[in-house]
Write a protein that holds these residues in place. Structure first.
Motif, PDB file in Angstrom:
ATOM      1  N   VAL A 231       0.816  -1.202   0.000  1.00  0.00           N
ATOM      2  CA  VAL A 231       0.000   0.000   0.000  1.00  0.00           C
ATOM      3  C   VAL A 231       0.855   1.259   0.000  1.00  0.00           C
ATOM      4  O   VAL A 231       0.462   2.292  -0.571  1.00  0.00           O
ATOM      5  CB  VAL A 231      -0.980  -0.021   1.196  1.00  0.00           C
ATOM      6  N   GLU A 232       2.042   1.186   0.602  1.00  0.00           N
ATOM      7  CA  GLU A 232       2.908   2.370   0.630  1.00  0.00           C
ATOM      8  C   GLU A 232       3.302   2.799  -0.785  1.00  0.00           C
ATOM      9  O   GLU A 232       3.297   3.990  -1.123  1.00  0.00           O
ATOM     10  CB  GLU A 232       4.166   2.091   1.459  1.00  0.00           C
ATOM     11  N   TYR A 233       3.641   1.798  -1.621  1.00  0.00           N
ATOM     12  CA  TYR A 233       4.055   2.120  -2.982  1.00  0.00           C
ATOM     13  C   TYR A 233       2.871   2.565  -3.831  1.00  0.00           C
ATOM     14  O   TYR A 233       2.995   3.476  -4.654  1.00  0.00           O
ATOM     15  CB  TYR A 233       4.743   0.911  -3.619  1.00  0.00           C
ATOM     16  N   VAL A 234       1.733   1.930  -3.605  1.00  0.00           N
ATOM     17  CA  VAL A 234       0.533   2.331  -4.357  1.00  0.00           C
ATOM     18  C   VAL A 234       0.166   3.782  -4.036  1.00  0.00           C
ATOM     19  O   VAL A 234      -0.299   4.527  -4.908  1.00  0.00           O
ATOM     20  CB  VAL A 234      -0.649   1.386  -4.051  1.00  0.00           C
ATOM     21  N   THR A 235       0.395   4.195  -2.803  1.00  0.00           N
ATOM     22  CA  THR A 235       0.129   5.589  -2.435  1.00  0.00           C
ATOM     23  C   THR A 235       1.002   6.539  -3.247  1.00  0.00           C
ATOM     24  O   THR A 235       0.528   7.578  -3.737  1.00  0.00           O
ATOM     25  CB  THR A 235       0.375   5.796  -0.929  1.00  0.00           C
ATOM     26  N   LEU A 236       2.267   6.184  -3.409  1.00  0.00           N
ATOM     27  CA  LEU A 236       3.163   7.018  -4.211  1.00  0.00           C
ATOM     28  C   LEU A 236       2.745   7.021  -5.675  1.00  0.00           C
ATOM     29  O   LEU A 236       2.787   8.062  -6.352  1.00  0.00           O
ATOM     30  CB  LEU A 236       4.601   6.516  -4.069  1.00  0.00           C
ATOM     31  N   LEU A 237       2.321   5.866  -6.181  1.00  0.00           N
ATOM     32  CA  LEU A 237       1.836   5.798  -7.561  1.00  0.00           C
ATOM     33  C   LEU A 237       0.606   6.679  -7.744  1.00  0.00           C
ATOM     34  O   LEU A 237       0.457   7.358  -8.771  1.00  0.00           O
ATOM     35  CB  LEU A 237       1.495   4.354  -7.929  1.00  0.00           C
ATOM     36  N   ALA A 238      -0.291   6.663  -6.761  1.00  0.00           N
ATOM     37  CA  ALA A 238      -1.503   7.480  -6.840  1.00  0.00           C
ATOM     38  C   ALA A 238      -1.155   8.964  -6.889  1.00  0.00           C
ATOM     39  O   ALA A 238      -1.773   9.742  -7.640  1.00  0.00           O
ATOM     40  CB  ALA A 238      -2.422   7.184  -5.656  1.00  0.00           C
ATOM     41  N   ALA A 239      -0.183   9.379  -6.097  1.00  0.00           N
ATOM     42  CA  ALA A 239       0.240  10.783  -6.119  1.00  0.00           C
ATOM     43  C   ALA A 239       0.829  11.151  -7.484  1.00  0.00           C
ATOM     44  O   ALA A 239       0.580  12.245  -8.007  1.00  0.00           O
ATOM     45  CB  ALA A 239       1.256  11.044  -5.007  1.00  0.00           C
ATOM     46  N   ALA A 240       1.578  10.222  -8.076  1.00  0.00           N
ATOM     47  CA  ALA A 240       2.134  10.475  -9.408  1.00  0.00           C
ATOM     48  C   ALA A 240       1.026  10.563 -10.450  1.00  0.00           C
ATOM     49  O   ALA A 240       1.067  11.413 -11.362  1.00  0.00           O
ATOM     50  CB  ALA A 240       3.127   9.376  -9.775  1.00  0.00           C
ATOM     51  N   ASN A 241       0.022   9.700 -10.343  1.00  0.00           N
ATOM     52  CA  ASN A 241      -1.103   9.750 -11.278  1.00  0.00           C
ATOM     53  C   ASN A 241      -1.881  11.050 -11.146  1.00  0.00           C
ATOM     54  O   ASN A 241      -2.356  11.615 -12.137  1.00  0.00           O
ATOM     55  CB  ASN A 241      -2.037   8.558 -11.036  1.00  0.00           C
ATOM     56  N   ALA A 242      -2.048  11.529  -9.922  1.00  0.00           N
ATOM     57  CA  ALA A 242      -2.768  12.786  -9.701  1.00  0.00           C
ATOM     58  C   ALA A 242      -2.016  13.950 -10.330  1.00  0.00           C
ATOM     59  O   ALA A 242      -2.615  14.834 -10.975  1.00  0.00           O
ATOM     60  CB  ALA A 242      -2.960  13.023  -8.208  1.00  0.00           C
ATOM     61  N   LYS A 243      -0.706  13.990 -10.159  1.00  0.00           N
ATOM     62  CA  LYS A 243       0.116  15.050 -10.768  1.00  0.00           C
ATOM     63  C   LYS A 243      -0.007  15.007 -12.281  1.00  0.00           C
ATOM     64  O   LYS A 243      -0.155  16.047 -12.951  1.00  0.00           O
ATOM     65  CB  LYS A 243       1.570  14.872 -10.337  1.00  0.00           C
ATOM     66  N   LEU A 244       0.027  13.802 -12.845  1.00  0.00           N
ATOM     67  CA  LEU A 244      -0.093  13.644 -14.295  1.00  0.00           C
ATOM     68  C   LEU A 244      -1.450  14.135 -14.785  1.00  0.00           C
ATOM     69  O   LEU A 244      -1.541  14.809 -15.824  1.00  0.00           O
ATOM     70  CB  LEU A 244       0.117  12.178 -14.673  1.00  0.00           C
ATOM     71  N   ALA A 245      -2.512  13.803 -14.060  1.00  0.00           N
ATOM     72  CA  ALA A 245      -3.852  14.244 -14.467  1.00  0.00           C
ATOM     73  C   ALA A 245      -3.934  15.759 -14.526  1.00  0.00           C
ATOM     74  O   ALA A 245      -4.515  16.335 -15.463  1.00  0.00           O
ATOM     75  CB  ALA A 245      -4.906  13.691 -13.504  1.00  0.00           C
TER      76      ALA A 245
END
Length: 420
Positions: free
Chosen positions: A90-104
């Motif tokens: 879950v820790e890594y998925v949280t970082l991925l989610a933040a990256a996806n939000a920035k990209l959006a």
């Protein structure tokens, strides 16, 4: 999220205000202290302060920031079921989610409604974005999803004894449905995402014509969610599932793929918005062989593609409301490709660019329950603006190229684009 201070004036562009009306050529948009104070012909604009920030639209388009109405921030290059829930901690998925939000945000999407998230990562992601800890769209969070036991989202075999709790709360009956919603209330979400029906991805057990929840379970979800002031939506492809959701009191419908006349009447009567999320189906058909999707699955997506396109046309023609967004984050439909949904609705479904932009701005904000704050360029609303070097109404695919974005603004602050 902080608002800009001072005045920004955007000129030398065509204003598309998001309301669906005629574009305004040679327009001006004035933002004062983060909110729009003027939107209209430049000749009617008030005199600007000498120290005002000026943005040249270069003869392009001045429009509202886009709204991704079916956003999965925790999906990342999904190619198999385990990629959705157990591939990463879950820790890594949280970082991925933040990256996806920035990209959006960099893709021009200044707001988004979550269509489901691993754990309640999107709840905390929203807090981080609003606290200016990380960039991203204004977010409506939903956290984990709800599905009936043995339904579309219940795929981990019982012998593994790992369940689905990180991604989905599985329910068997109305009491368990109420309990699941109460857990989501505690998690702090705003939307409850459910799975009333199956999908082409599961042809052997829960295809796109099957039901995955009973009406009693769906009604229990709605009554409990509404009691706590949460809204409910659902993955609805099968005709009866769509009607069950509308009769149960759902606040929105995802996909609405095989809606019939009775379902359309129910939808229009309550003015329930629908987010078709259809480009995923085309991507599944076109790129399915590359990712070794079984032919039965590809054939199912082709049927869903055609049925969904016809349903979307029916809904819009009848005066219903459609939002734009869809299951991005799969290997064949990755994050960053969001605007392909908009091009698809023009080129494949047959909507006009102006209709699509209205769906992707004003209606998206309405679905989020924030239509009075953003989604259109009108005095008093937040300065969430997209300035594009190109005529979006002549070629909507310009929105797929973020190198053409002069400025992506939230509350008058330039967050992305060439001006950043």
């Amino acid at each position: 999220m902080k608002l800009a201070s001072g005045t920004t004036v955007i000129t030398n562009g065509t204003l598309v205000d998001g309301n669906g009306g005629p574009p305004v050529r040679d327009a001006a948009l004035v933002i004062r202290d983060g909110r729009i104070s003027f939107a209209g012909p430049v000749r009617e604009a008030p005199p600007a302060e000498p120290d005002a920030t000026r943005i040249d639209a270069r003869g392009g388009t001045i429009m509202p920031g886009l709204v991704e109405a079916h956003f999965h921030p925790t999906y990342f290059n999904v190619a198999a079921l385990e990629d959705l829930d157990i591939k990463y901690p879950v820790e890594y998925v949280t970082l991925l989610a933040a990256a996806n939000a920035k990209l959006a945000l960099e893709c021009g999407y200044t707001a988004a409604r979550s269509g489901g998230s691993l754990f309640n990562i999107d709840v905390w992601l929203k807090k981080a974005i609003e606290g200016d800890l990380c960039p991203g769209p204004r977010l409506a969070a939903s956290g984990r999803e709800i599905c009936g036991v043995g339904g579309l989202m219940d795929w981990n075999p019982d012998f593994r004894k790992i369940g689905m709790d990180g991604l989905v709360l599985l329910v068997n009956g109305a009491d368990e449905a109420r309990s699941a919603v109460r857990k989501l209330v505690k998690d702090g979400g705003e939307w409850v995402k459910t799975y009333p029906t199956g999908d082409a991805a599961a042809p052997d057990t829960n295809d796109h014509h099957t039901l995955c929840m009973t009406f009693e379970e769906m009604h229990a979800v709605v009554s409990t969610a509404h009691n706590h002031k949460l809204k409910v939506t659902g993955h609805c492809r099968a005709t009866e599932g769509i009607k069950n959701a509308l009769r149960a009191g759902y606040d929105a419908i995802e996909h609405g793929t095989f809606i019939d006349d009775e379902g359309l009447e129910l939808l229009l009567k309550r003015d329930v918005p629908c987010v078709p999320a259809l480009y995923f189906e085309l991507a599944s058909v076109e790129r399915g062989p590359e990712f070794r999707l079984p032919q039965r699955v590809i054939d199912g997506h082709r049927e869903t593609l055609e049925g969904g396109a016809e349903s979307a046309r029916k809904i819009l023609k009848a005066g219903g409301r459609l939002g734009m967004g869809g299951d991005y984050g799969f290997g064949w439909n990755p994050h960053g490709d969001y605007a392909r949904e908009l091009s698809f609705f023009v080129k494949y479904v047959g909507f006009s660019p102006l209709e699509v932009i209205t769906c992707a701005t004003r209606t998206g904000a309405e679905i989020m329950g924030r239509g009075s704050e953003f989604g259109t360029l009108e005095p008093g609303k937040l300065g969430d603006v997209l300035v594009v070097d190109g005529d979006v109404l002549a070629d909507i695919s310009v929105l797929e190229d973020r190198t053409r974005f002069i400025a992506v603004m939230q509350g008058g602050v330039v967050k992305a684009g060439q001006m950043k």
